[in-house]
Design a protein around this motif. Structure first.
Motif, PDB file in Angstrom:
ATOM      1  N   TYR A 220       3.197  -2.096  11.890  1.00 42.42           N
ATOM      2  CA  TYR A 220       4.569  -1.590  11.753  1.00 42.42           C
ATOM      3  C   TYR A 220       5.283  -1.512  13.106  1.00 42.42           C
ATOM      4  CZ  TYR A 220       2.377   0.062   7.406  1.00 42.42           C
ATOM      5  OH  TYR A 220       1.682   0.135   6.232  1.00 42.42           O
ATOM      6  N   SER A 221       4.709  -2.117  14.136  1.00 43.51           N
ATOM      7  CA  SER A 221       5.262  -1.952  15.492  1.00 43.51           C
ATOM      8  C   SER A 221       6.698  -2.477  15.598  1.00 43.51           C
ATOM      9  CB  SER A 221       4.368  -2.635  16.531  1.00 43.51           C
ATOM     10  OG  SER A 221       4.230  -4.006  16.204  1.00 43.51           O
ATOM     11  N   GLY A 222       7.071  -3.421  14.751  1.00 42.01           N
ATOM     12  CA  GLY A 222       8.435  -3.944  14.794  1.00 42.01           C
ATOM     13  C   GLY A 222       9.399  -3.213  13.885  1.00 42.01           C
ATOM     14  N   SER A 223       8.939  -2.144  13.228  1.00 45.40           N
ATOM     15  CA  SER A 223       9.781  -1.427  12.261  1.00 45.40           C
ATOM     16  C   SER A 223      10.747  -0.476  12.972  1.00 45.40           C
ATOM     17  CB  SER A 223       8.914  -0.591  11.308  1.00 45.40           C
ATOM     18  OG  SER A 223       7.961  -1.395  10.673  1.00 45.40           O
ATOM     19  N   ASN A 224      11.833  -0.143  12.265  1.00 41.55           N
ATOM     20  CA  ASN A 224      12.817   0.806  12.801  1.00 41.55           C
ATOM     21  C   ASN A 224      12.376   2.234  12.470  1.00 41.55           C
ATOM     22  OD1 ASN A 224      15.071   2.086  13.774  1.00 41.55           O
ATOM     23  ND2 ASN A 224      16.360   1.574  12.010  1.00 41.55           N
TER      24      ASN A 224
ATOM     25  N   THR B 157       0.846  -1.201   0.000  1.00 39.61           N
ATOM     26  CA  THR B 157       0.000   0.000   0.000  1.00 39.61           C
ATOM     27  C   THR B 157       0.881   1.252   0.000  1.00 39.61           C
ATOM     28  OG1 THR B 157      -0.014   0.179   2.414  1.00 39.61           O
ATOM     29  CG2 THR B 157      -1.691  -1.252   1.418  1.00 39.61           C
ATOM     30  N   PHE B 158       0.235   2.426  -0.164  1.00 44.31           N
ATOM     31  CA  PHE B 158       0.972   3.698  -0.052  1.00 44.31           C
ATOM     32  C   PHE B 158       1.733   3.738   1.271  1.00 44.31           C
ATOM     33  CE2 PHE B 158      -2.581   5.053  -2.852  1.00 44.31           C
ATOM     34  CZ  PHE B 158      -1.857   5.657  -3.871  1.00 44.31           C
ATOM     35  N   LEU B 159       1.034   3.365   2.346  1.00 43.47           N
ATOM     36  CA  LEU B 159       1.627   3.448   3.681  1.00 43.47           C
ATOM     37  C   LEU B 159       2.786   2.458   3.835  1.00 43.47           C
ATOM     38  CD1 LEU B 159       1.029   5.351   5.938  1.00 43.47           C
ATOM     39  CD2 LEU B 159      -0.639   3.738   6.865  1.00 43.47           C
ATOM     40  N   ASP B 160       2.632   1.254   3.282  1.00 46.96           N
ATOM     41  CA  ASP B 160       3.739   0.283   3.313  1.00 46.96           C
ATOM     42  C   ASP B 160       4.984   0.871   2.655  1.00 46.96           C
ATOM     43  OD1 ASP B 160       2.083  -1.666   4.430  1.00 46.96           O
ATOM     44  OD2 ASP B 160       1.613  -2.595   2.500  1.00 46.96           O
ATOM     45  N   LEU B 161       4.802   1.499   1.496  1.00 46.29           N
ATOM     46  CA  LEU B 161       5.936   2.060   0.756  1.00 46.29           C
ATOM     47  C   LEU B 161       6.589   3.190   1.541  1.00 46.29           C
ATOM     48  CD1 LEU B 161       4.358   2.129  -2.831  1.00 46.29           C
ATOM     49  CD2 LEU B 161       6.168   0.604  -2.051  1.00 46.29           C
ATOM     50  N   ILE B 162       5.767   4.057   2.142  1.00 45.10           N
ATOM     51  CA  ILE B 162       6.295   5.186   2.920  1.00 45.10           C
ATOM     52  C   ILE B 162       7.126   4.676   4.100  1.00 45.10           C
ATOM     53  CG2 ILE B 162       5.607   7.097   4.457  1.00 45.10           C
ATOM     54  CD1 ILE B 162       3.086   7.382   2.523  1.00 45.10           C
ATOM     55  N   VAL B 163       6.592   3.684   4.815  1.00 40.81           N
ATOM     56  CA  VAL B 163       7.306   3.126   5.969  1.00 40.81           C
ATOM     57  C   VAL B 163       8.628   2.488   5.514  1.00 40.81           C
ATOM     58  CG1 VAL B 163       7.235   1.310   7.736  1.00 40.81           C
ATOM     59  CG2 VAL B 163       5.271   2.823   7.423  1.00 40.81           C
ATOM     60  N   LYS B 164       8.596   1.734   4.413  1.00 41.21           N
ATOM     61  CA  LYS B 164       9.819   1.091   3.912  1.00 41.21           C
ATOM     62  C   LYS B 164      10.881   2.136   3.540  1.00 41.21           C
ATOM     63  CE  LYS B 164       8.180  -3.312   2.002  1.00 41.21           C
ATOM     64  NZ  LYS B 164       9.229  -4.181   2.532  1.00 41.21           N
ATOM     65  N   GLN B 165      10.442   3.231   2.890  1.00 42.29           N
ATOM     66  CA  GLN B 165      11.381   4.286   2.490  1.00 42.29           C
ATOM     67  C   GLN B 165      12.109   4.871   3.705  1.00 42.29           C
ATOM     68  OE1 GLN B 165       8.908   7.185   0.584  1.00 42.29           O
ATOM     69  NE2 GLN B 165       8.297   5.784  -1.043  1.00 42.29           N
ATOM     70  N   ILE B 166      11.336   5.249   4.710  1.00 44.77           N
ATOM     71  CA  ILE B 166      11.940   5.915   5.876  1.00 44.77           C
ATOM     72  C   ILE B 166      12.779   4.916   6.668  1.00 44.77           C
ATOM     73  CG2 ILE B 166      11.457   7.210   7.999  1.00 44.77           C
ATOM     74  CD1 ILE B 166       8.885   8.195   6.637  1.00 44.77           C
TER      75      ILE B 166
ATOM     76  N   SER C 274      14.405   2.403   5.470  1.00 47.57           N
ATOM     77  CA  SER C 274      15.672   2.147   4.776  1.00 47.57           C
ATOM     78  C   SER C 274      16.678   3.271   5.037  1.00 47.57           C
ATOM     79  CB  SER C 274      15.454   1.941   3.268  1.00 47.57           C
ATOM     80  OG  SER C 274      15.104   3.136   2.632  1.00 47.57           O
ATOM     81  N   LEU C 275      16.191   4.515   5.153  1.00 47.32           N
ATOM     82  CA  LEU C 275      17.075   5.641   5.502  1.00 47.32           C
ATOM     83  C   LEU C 275      17.609   5.478   6.927  1.00 47.32           C
ATOM     84  CD1 LEU C 275      15.204   8.810   4.158  1.00 47.32           C
ATOM     85  CD2 LEU C 275      17.416   7.958   3.384  1.00 47.32           C
ATOM     86  N   ASN C 276      16.702   5.153   7.857  1.00 51.44           N
ATOM     87  CA  ASN C 276      17.114   4.994   9.255  1.00 51.44           C
ATOM     88  C   ASN C 276      18.133   3.865   9.412  1.00 51.44           C
ATOM     89  OD1 ASN C 276      15.549   7.106  10.147  1.00 51.44           O
ATOM     90  ND2 ASN C 276      13.834   5.833  10.813  1.00 51.44           N
ATOM     91  N   ASN C 277      17.919   2.779   8.682  1.00 46.89           N
ATOM     92  CA  ASN C 277      18.859   1.649   8.753  1.00 46.89           C
ATOM     93  C   ASN C 277      20.213   2.010   8.152  1.00 46.89           C
ATOM     94  OD1 ASN C 277      16.942   0.035   9.965  1.00 46.89           O
ATOM     95  ND2 ASN C 277      16.304  -0.964   8.070  1.00 46.89           N
ATOM     96  N   LYS C 278      20.173   2.712   7.023  1.00 50.05           N
ATOM     97  CA  LYS C 278      21.415   3.021   6.302  1.00 50.05           C
ATOM     98  C   LYS C 278      22.295   4.002   7.073  1.00 50.05           C
ATOM     99  CE  LYS C 278      23.067   4.464   1.736  1.00 50.05           C
ATOM    100  NZ  LYS C 278      22.684   4.885   0.375  1.00 50.05           N
ATOM    101  N   TYR C 279      21.654   5.016   7.688  1.00 52.28           N
ATOM    102  CA  TYR C 279      22.434   6.091   8.319  1.00 52.28           C
ATOM    103  C   TYR C 279      22.342   6.086   9.841  1.00 52.28           C
ATOM    104  CZ  TYR C 279      22.724   7.867   3.568  1.00 52.28           C
ATOM    105  OH  TYR C 279      22.979   7.992   2.229  1.00 52.28           O
ATOM    106  N   ASP C 280      21.704   5.061  10.422  1.00 53.11           N
ATOM    107  CA  ASP C 280      21.513   4.997  11.870  1.00 53.11           C
ATOM    108  C   ASP C 280      20.831   6.282  12.372  1.00 53.11           C
ATOM    109  OD1 ASP C 280      21.624   3.855  14.387  1.00 53.11           O
ATOM    110  OD2 ASP C 280      23.529   4.826  14.876  1.00 53.11           O
ATOM    111  N   SER C 281      19.871   6.764  11.587  1.00 53.04           N
ATOM    112  CA  SER C 281      19.154   8.006  11.942  1.00 53.04           C
ATOM    113  C   SER C 281      17.812   7.656  12.570  1.00 53.04           C
ATOM    114  CB  SER C 281      18.960   8.860  10.688  1.00 53.04           C
ATOM    115  OG  SER C 281      18.301   8.114   9.675  1.00 53.04           O
TER     116      SER C 281
END
Length: 480
Positions: free
Chosen positions: A159-163, A118-127, A129-136
């Motif tokens: 999404y409770s288990g997401s970073n 979904t739109f929301l799935d994609l948005i969560v994945k995008q952010i 991936s940034l947090n994982n890549k840069y430890d942000s």
């Protein structure tokens, strides 16, 4: 959403304010902040205080005001600098819309876009991936309306288990007014959801403060919020833009992109009396509408991707300084003519210091408003990587094909049923489909294609068909 200057009502109308205040006091369903915000909005509307645009004062913005994207400085290679930048950022998605136009119930952001996401799935994945890549720690904030709030609370549990920290708040809930006497409809006995409305995305600024989220984010050291529509798949975090704003202390940035003939009604940025301002079609004098729609003079339009300084939002909302143009939106609900007053977030640009536009590539504007847009993003024109929707480099033409689907395809369910698989459209210029048309799998469309089923007849496009620069009205017109 187009802004319109309010029509100045007779002076006697302003006498209605004390009566309106008394009526609004009785509305126990909303907060004191919402009551005050509503009365202020109606008071401004009744006062007729809206400024009229004087056409001869409009100037084309310079490159200092609308900065070309390719002049923005590239970021350094040091990942710690990128992390420092990202830790200043909040991503806010406008999540108040329902998917009713596309035949769905519930928030539009949970419509499946591609590969079951979904739109929301994609948005969560995008952010994430940034947090994982840069430890942000970039948080996602969703501004819901009372229409989407309950559903969204349930949806984000997955999404409770997401970073990623996900924050939710509600935008204001205002009473619709009965048009004949501007009485709040709930005080006349209408008590269901239809009696209320969310007052447009310009409400994001006061609602962010009133919800307590603004102070919470400031206390975490956040400085900028990136605001975008949840259905714009091109609205991803752009570090070059954020870096530019931080370095130049710009309080507000609107992303604009070159206008095509499909965008002629979109708002544009102008220089007006020394400030940058959004000009909407509804503000344009009738004799200049043709000029406004021309892509020669007004070459850019507002994507509604906005970057705003959080401290500046707090300062301006607390001073009640964000007096955006009022958009009167008349409707008829169950035979009753009602009026709702709205504002748009883009119109706030003129109140912020050092406000700019950035003229971004068209790829940052990929809204999905209808199933014709869904066809584009589900096709081979795009791929999805870590939540990012990426355009296929095999497409030579920088613009997307124009797609027009008949009413049989309007609802997502019907749209999906009519395609065994989404056709290849890498080499398509335009597609128009009308009538009872069904697509087989592996279909390839090229050039200009019109497919029209005759009235009362069903037209099936066979598997593996290749249709190039043709009008198809029967299977005989498809020769493979």
């Amino acid at each position: 959403m187009a802004a319109a200057p309010a029509v100045a009502p007779p002076a006697a109308e302003t006498d209605r304010i004390p009566k309106l205040q008394a009526e609004v006091t009785k509305l126990n369903q909303i907060s004191d902040n919402e009551k005050e915000g509503f009365v202020r909005l109606v008071s401004r509307y009744l006062s007729g205080e809206e400024e009229k645009i004087e056409w001869e004062k409009i100037k084309t913005p310079t490159d200092e005001i609308v900065v070309p994207y390719d002049t923005l400085a590239a970021l350094g290679e040091d990942p710690s600098e990128t992390k420092e930048l990202l830790d200043k950022l909040v991503v806010l998605k406008l999540n108040g819309g329902l998917g009713t136009t596309m035949g769905c119930t519930g928030p539009k952001s949970v419509i499946e876009v591609r590969n079951g996401l979904t739109f929301l799935d994609l948005i969560v994945k995008q952010i994430e991936s940034l947090n994982n890549k840069y430890d942000s720690k970039v948080p996602l904030v969703l501004m819901n309306s009372f229409n989407t709030h309950d559903d969204t609370i349930k949806i984000v549990e997955k999404y409770s288990g997401s970073n990623i920290d996900i924050h939710i708040f509600n935008q204001s809930q205002y009473p619709r007014m009965v048009a004949e006497d501007l009485t709040p409809w709930p005080t006349k006995g209408r008590t269901d959801k239809e009696a209320w409305y969310p007052p447009g995305h310009g409400d994001v600024f006061p609602a962010l403060l009133n919800s307590g989220k603004l102070d919470e984010l400031l206390s975490q050291g956040k400085e900028y919020v990136f605001i975008a529509n949840s259905d714009n798949l091109g609205a991803i975090v752009d570090l070059k833009i954020l870096n530019h704003l931080v370095k130049n202390k710009n309080e507000y940035c609107m992303e604009v992109t070159p206008k095509t003939l499909a965008d002629v009604k979109g708002g544009t940025l102008i220089s007006y009396e020394g400030r940058v301002q959004l000009l909407e079609i509804a503000q344009v004098p009738e004799e200049h509408v043709g000029e406004f729609k021309s892509i020669e003079k007004f070459k850019i339009f507002n994507t509604n991707n906005l970057w705003v300084n959080l401290k500046a939002i707090k300062r301006l909302v607390e001073a009640d300084a964000l007096k955006m143009e009022i958009i009167p939106n008349p409707k008829e609900v169950d035979g009753v003519k009602v009026l709702q007053l709205e504002t748009a977030a883009g119109a706030a640009i003129r109140f912020f210091d050092r406000a700019i536009g950035v003229n971004v590539p068209r790829s940052r504007f990929l809204p999905v408003k209808a199933t014709s847009d869904l066809l584009l993003v589900q096709s081979d024109l795009y791929t999805v990587e870590e939540g990012f929707v990426i355009r296929n480099p095999a497409r030579v033409n920088p613009t997307n094909p124009t797609i027009e689907l008949g009413p049989e395809f309007k609802k997502v369910g019907n749209f999906l049923k009519r395609f065994k698989s989404i056709p290849s459209i890498i080499d398509l210029d335009s597609l128009k489909v009308s009538g009872d048309v069904w697509f087989g799998s592996g279909v390839i469309l090229k050039g200009k294609v019109i497919i029209e089923a005759k009235q009362g007849a069903t037209l099936e496009v066979p598997d593996e068909s290749v249709i190039e620069n043709k009008v198809v009205s029967s299977p005989d017109d498809i020769v493979n």
